[in-house]
Design a protein around this motif. Structure first.
Motif, PDB file in Angstrom:
ATOM      1  N   ALA A  18       0.787  -1.645   0.012  1.00  0.00           N
ATOM      2  CA  ALA A  18       0.023   0.167  -0.260  1.00  0.00           C
ATOM      3  C   ALA A  18       0.590   1.186  -0.029  1.00  0.00           C
ATOM      4  CB  ALA A  18      -0.824  -0.072   1.346  1.00  0.00           C
ATOM      5  N   VAL A  19       0.069   2.279  -0.586  1.00  0.00           N
ATOM      6  CA  VAL A  19       1.073   3.292  -0.956  1.00  0.00           C
ATOM      7  C   VAL A  19       0.019   4.672  -0.295  1.00  0.00           C
ATOM      8  CG1 VAL A  19       2.691   2.162  -2.358  1.00  0.00           C
ATOM      9  CG2 VAL A  19       1.263   3.926  -3.375  1.00  0.00           C
ATOM     10  N   SER A  20       0.848   5.416  -0.447  1.00  0.00           N
ATOM     11  CA  SER A  20       0.373   6.769   0.482  1.00  0.00           C
ATOM     12  C   SER A  20       0.925   7.963   0.147  1.00  0.00           C
ATOM     13  CB  SER A  20       0.286   7.125   1.653  1.00  0.00           C
ATOM     14  OG  SER A  20      -0.070   8.685   2.085  1.00  0.00           O
ATOM     15  N   TYR A  21       0.823   9.325  -0.939  1.00  0.00           N
ATOM     16  CA  TYR A  21       1.572  10.578  -1.345  1.00  0.00           C
ATOM     17  C   TYR A  21       1.525  11.732  -0.812  1.00  0.00           C
ATOM     18  CZ  TYR A  21       5.098  13.222  -3.953  1.00  0.00           C
ATOM     19  OH  TYR A  21       6.068  14.208  -3.905  1.00  0.00           O
ATOM     20  N   THR A  22       1.356  12.526   0.129  1.00  0.00           N
ATOM     21  CA  THR A  22       1.153  13.081   0.686  1.00  0.00           C
ATOM     22  C   THR A  22       1.788  14.924  -0.093  1.00  0.00           C
ATOM     23  OG1 THR A  22       0.157  12.241   2.307  1.00  0.00           O
ATOM     24  CG2 THR A  22       0.288  15.263   2.558  1.00  0.00           C
ATOM     25  N   PHE A  59       8.483   1.545   4.427  1.00  0.00           N
ATOM     26  CA  PHE A  59       9.669   2.790   3.962  1.00  0.00           C
ATOM     27  C   PHE A  59       8.910   4.240   4.061  1.00  0.00           C
ATOM     28  CE2 PHE A  59       9.209  -1.342   2.501  1.00  0.00           C
ATOM     29  CZ  PHE A  59      10.895  -1.809   2.563  1.00  0.00           C
ATOM     30  N   TYR A  60       9.302   5.247   4.549  1.00  0.00           N
ATOM     31  CA  TYR A  60       8.670   6.424   3.937  1.00  0.00           C
ATOM     32  C   TYR A  60      10.434   7.585   3.675  1.00  0.00           C
ATOM     33  CZ  TYR A  60      11.373   5.563   8.444  1.00  0.00           C
ATOM     34  OH  TYR A  60      12.268   5.325   9.943  1.00  0.00           O
ATOM     35  N   THR A  61      10.136   8.646   3.642  1.00  0.00           N
ATOM     36  CA  THR A  61      10.389   9.200   3.489  1.00  0.00           C
ATOM     37  C   THR A  61      10.508  10.631   4.565  1.00  0.00           C
ATOM     38  OG1 THR A  61       8.793  10.821   2.033  1.00  0.00           O
ATOM     39  CG2 THR A  61       9.974   9.465   0.704  1.00  0.00           C
ATOM     40  N   ASP A  62      11.959  11.378   4.581  1.00  0.00           N
ATOM     41  CA  ASP A  62      11.211  12.387   5.648  1.00  0.00           C
ATOM     42  C   ASP A  62      10.807  13.111   6.313  1.00  0.00           C
ATOM     43  OD1 ASP A  62      11.647  14.496   3.473  1.00  0.00           O
ATOM     44  OD2 ASP A  62      14.259  14.324   4.419  1.00  0.00           O
ATOM     45  N   GLY A  63       9.870  13.275   4.970  1.00  0.00           N
ATOM     46  CA  GLY A  63       8.969  14.910   5.479  1.00  0.00           C
ATOM     47  C   GLY A  63       7.486  14.236   6.384  1.00  0.00           C
ATOM     48  N   VAL A  64       7.911  12.707   6.933  1.00  0.00           N
ATOM     49  CA  VAL A  64       7.407  12.094   7.787  1.00  0.00           C
ATOM     50  C   VAL A  64       7.692  12.495   9.052  1.00  0.00           C
ATOM     51  CG1 VAL A  64       5.962  10.084   8.855  1.00  0.00           C
ATOM     52  CG2 VAL A  64       6.102  10.242   6.067  1.00  0.00           C
ATOM     53  N   VAL A  65       9.024  12.327   9.266  1.00  0.00           N
ATOM     54  CA  VAL A  65       9.006  11.536  10.944  1.00  0.00           C
ATOM     55  C   VAL A  65      10.467  13.335  11.008  1.00  0.00           C
ATOM     56  CG1 VAL A  65      10.342   9.545  10.467  1.00  0.00           C
ATOM     57  CG2 VAL A  65      11.176  11.193   9.444  1.00  0.00           C
ATOM     58  N   GLU A  66      10.110  14.905  10.141  1.00  0.00           N
ATOM     59  CA  GLU A  66      10.550  15.528  10.415  1.00  0.00           C
ATOM     60  C   GLU A  66       9.454  16.551  10.462  1.00  0.00           C
ATOM     61  OE1 GLU A  66      13.177  16.830   7.416  1.00  0.00           O
ATOM     62  OE2 GLU A  66      14.674  15.275   8.295  1.00  0.00           O
ATOM     63  N   ALA A  67       7.917  15.428  10.430  1.00  0.00           N
ATOM     64  CA  ALA A  67       6.742  16.539  10.630  1.00  0.00           C
ATOM     65  C   ALA A  67       6.675  16.946  11.353  1.00  0.00           C
ATOM     66  CB  ALA A  67       5.733  16.137   9.998  1.00  0.00           C
ATOM     67  N   THR A  87       4.966  20.829   5.801  1.00  0.00           N
ATOM     68  CA  THR A  87       5.641  21.924   5.317  1.00  0.00           C
ATOM     69  C   THR A  87       6.760  20.821   3.979  1.00  0.00           C
ATOM     70  OG1 THR A  87       7.217  20.962   6.766  1.00  0.00           O
ATOM     71  CG2 THR A  87       5.545  23.385   7.596  1.00  0.00           C
ATOM     72  N   ASP A  88       7.004  19.589   4.172  1.00  0.00           N
ATOM     73  CA  ASP A  88       7.462  18.934   2.776  1.00  0.00           C
ATOM     74  C   ASP A  88       6.603  17.633   2.370  1.00  0.00           C
ATOM     75  OD1 ASP A  88       9.449  17.867   1.662  1.00  0.00           O
ATOM     76  OD2 ASP A  88      11.069  16.959   3.390  1.00  0.00           O
ATOM     77  N   ASP A  89       6.361  17.199   1.170  1.00  0.00           N
ATOM     78  CA  ASP A  89       5.904  15.359   0.541  1.00  0.00           C
ATOM     79  C   ASP A  89       6.769  14.688   1.533  1.00  0.00           C
ATOM     80  OD1 ASP A  89       5.747  17.145  -1.207  1.00  0.00           O
ATOM     81  OD2 ASP A  89       8.240  17.025  -2.668  1.00  0.00           O
ATOM     82  N   ALA A  90       5.422  13.530   1.421  1.00  0.00           N
ATOM     83  CA  ALA A  90       5.281  12.685   2.552  1.00  0.00           C
ATOM     84  C   ALA A  90       5.177  11.805   1.908  1.00  0.00           C
ATOM     85  CB  ALA A  90       5.039  12.651   3.743  1.00  0.00           C
ATOM     86  N   ALA A  91       5.800  10.567   1.727  1.00  0.00           N
ATOM     87  CA  ALA A  91       5.749   9.223   0.613  1.00  0.00           C
ATOM     88  C   ALA A  91       6.471   8.175   1.767  1.00  0.00           C
ATOM     89  CB  ALA A  91       6.593   9.482  -0.431  1.00  0.00           C
ATOM     90  N   MET A  92       4.816   7.093   1.727  1.00  0.00           N
ATOM     91  CA  MET A  92       5.099   6.171   2.655  1.00  0.00           C
ATOM     92  C   MET A  92       4.554   4.689   1.966  1.00  0.00           C
ATOM     93  SD  MET A  92       3.552   7.726   6.274  1.00  0.00           S
ATOM     94  CE  MET A  92       2.170   8.101   5.381  1.00  0.00           C
ATOM     95  N   LEU A  93       5.477   3.965   1.998  1.00  0.00           N
ATOM     96  CA  LEU A  93       5.009   2.815   0.970  1.00  0.00           C
ATOM     97  C   LEU A  93       5.308   1.520   2.981  1.00  0.00           C
ATOM     98  CD1 LEU A  93       6.198   1.268  -2.213  1.00  0.00           C
ATOM     99  CD2 LEU A  93       6.729  -0.367  -0.498  1.00  0.00           C
ATOM    100  N   LEU A  94       3.695   1.373   2.731  1.00  0.00           N
ATOM    101  CA  LEU A  94       4.096  -0.308   3.467  1.00  0.00           C
ATOM    102  C   LEU A  94       3.986  -2.192   2.646  1.00  0.00           C
ATOM    103  CD1 LEU A  94       3.493  -0.748   6.474  1.00  0.00           C
ATOM    104  CD2 LEU A  94       0.933  -0.815   6.363  1.00  0.00           C
ATOM    105  N   VAL A  95       4.505  -2.392   3.192  1.00  0.00           N
ATOM    106  CA  VAL A  95       4.442  -4.300   2.860  1.00  0.00           C
ATOM    107  C   VAL A  95       4.499  -4.768   4.134  1.00  0.00           C
ATOM    108  CG1 VAL A  95       5.644  -5.518   1.835  1.00  0.00           C
ATOM    109  CG2 VAL A  95       6.632  -2.955   1.154  1.00  0.00           C
TER     110      VAL A  95
END
Length: 340
Positions: free
Chosen positions: A128-132, A279-287, A329-337
C-alpha cells in the motif's frame, strides 16, 4: 449557500435601512452584495447582484425621499462603479481558476506517469502507498517509490530528491526510469544502485543528491535492504514490536558516492509472514507540531496493525496530519509492505 450570500446581505442591509429611518443610512453597505458575488459567482450572476443592489438602493432612496439629492446620487454612482469592478474581478478570478485547473490536471497526469499505481498484491507481499505533497495545488514533488516483481523477488525503492520543483521531479523521473530497467536486469541490488548512479551522473550537478532505500523480498523469511542515506524502514512484527532496520554502515546518498570511499552494502533483516515494513521519506519523521516536536513514528507504529495495509496506511497518514495541524511542510511518501 455562498452563491446566495450576496442576496442575504443586501436583504439585511435593506431591512436595517428601512427600520433606521432617514437620519441613519445603511444604503452604502449594499456594495457588499456585488463584492461578495465577485468572490464566488460568475460574471452574469455578479452583474445580476449588482443590478439588484442598484435597484434596491433606488427604492430605499425613494422610500426616504432622498432621490435627486447630491449625496444620494454620488452613492448610486459609487455602487454602479463597484458593480462594474466586481464583474471584471469575477472574470479575472474565473480565468485564474481555469488556469489552476489546467495546471492541476497536468500535474496529475505527470504524477500518474512518474508514480504509477503499485499492485496491491505482488509475489509474497501486500503493498500500500500514500503520497502527500506539501504543495496542494501541484500534488507532486520530489519523493519517489516503485515496486517491481522480478525473477529475484519483489524489489522496492523509496527515495527523496534534494530540492523541490520541476528540477526535483525531473531527477525523480531519472531515478525511477533507471530502477525500472535495472530491477529486472541486475541480479544484485548493488548492480541496481550502480545503474541508478550512472543515470544520475548525467542528471545531477554540483552537490545535489538523492536519498533512497532499496529492498528485495523473496520467498524466505528475510528481506535484503540497501540504504543510501535514507531514513531506515520501520519493521513491525506480529507481536506488535516496532524496530528500525538500521544498516551496519551508513552509506552516502545517490549522487555523492564518488566523494567518499564508503559504498552501500546490502544487509538482511528478519521478515516473517504477518510482519509489516514501512518505508517513508523524511517528510513523515520531520513533520512538526505547533510546538516544534517531530512526529514520533516509533510510538505510533501501533497504527499499522490493521489487517488491510491500505487502511493501516490511511490511519497513519491521518495521524501525521493531525500532528502538524493540517498541512505538512515537506512532501511525505509512505509505502507499507506486509508479508502474506
Amino acid at each position: 449557500m455562498l452563491r446566495w450570500l450576496p442576496f442575504v446581505a443586501m436583504g439585511a442591509v435593506g431591512l436595517c435601512d428601512m427600520l433606521a429611518g432617514p437620519d441613519v443610512r445603511f444604503r452604502p453597505l449594499l456594495a457588499l452584495g456585488p463584492a461578495f458575488a465577485a468572490l464566488w459567482c460568475g460574471m452574469r450572476r455578479t452583474a445580476l447582484v449588482g443590478t439588484a443592489a442598484i435597484l434596491l438602493s433606488v427604492l430605499l432612496s425613494s422610500y426616504h425621499h432622498a432621490l435627486g439629492r447630491r449625496q444620494n446620487t454620488l452613492g448610486l454612482a459609487m455602487l454602479a462603479g463597484i458593480t462594474v469592478a466586481s464583474v471584471f474581478a469575477s472574470s479575472g478570478r474565473q480565468k485564474r481558476e481555469r488556469v489552476l485547473a489546467d495546471v492541476r490536471s497536468v500535474a496529475e497526469v505527470a504524477q500518474q506517469v512518474l508514480l504509477r499505481p503499485v499492485p496491491r498484491r505482488v509475489g509474497t507481499v501486500h503493498v500500500a502507498v500514500s503520497y502527500t505533497s506539501a504543495t496542494a495545488e501541484a500534488r507532486i514533488g520530489g519523493d519517489l517509490y516503485e515496486v517491481a516483481s522480478t525473477r529475484s523477488g519483489v524489489r522496492v525503492i523509496v527515495g527523496d530528491v534534494q530540492g523541490k520543483g520541476l528540477e526535483a521531479v525531473e531527477t525523480a523521473a531519472a531515478v525511477l526510469g533507471a530502477f525500472r530497467e535495472a530491477a529486472y536486469d541486475e541480479p544484485e541490488l548493488t548492480g541496481v544502485v550502480a545503474r541508478i548512479e550512472t543515470a544520475l551522473s548525467r542528471q545531477l550537478s554540483g552537490e545535489k543528491f538523492v536519498t533512497a532505500v532499496l529492498a528485495e523480498f523473496d520467498d524466505n523469511a528475510t528481506v535484503t535492504l540497501l540504504n543510501c542515506g535514507h531514513p531506515s524502514p520501520l519493521v513491525l512484527s506480529q507481536s506488535g514490536i516496532g524496530v528500525f532496520a538500521e544498516p551496519a554502515d551508513v552509506a552516502p546518498p545517490l549522487g555523492l558516492t564518488e566523494l567518499v570511499d564508503a559504498r552501500p552494502c546490502p544487509y538482511t533483516v528478519e521478515f516473517a509472514p504477518g510482519d509489516r515494513m514501512l518505508f517513508y521519506t523524511d517528510g513523515v519523521v520531520e513533520a512538526r507540531d505547533g510546538e516544534g516536536r517531530f512526529y514520533p513514528l516509533a510510538d505510533r507504529s501501533g497504527l499499522l496493525k490493521a489487517a488491510d495495509p491500505e487502511h493501516a496506511l490511511a490511519e497513519l497518514r491521518s495521524d501525521v496530519l493531525r500532528h502538524v495541524g493540517g498541512r505538512i511542510t515537506d512532501d511525505a511518501a509512505m509505502l507499507l509492505v506486509r508479508r502474506r
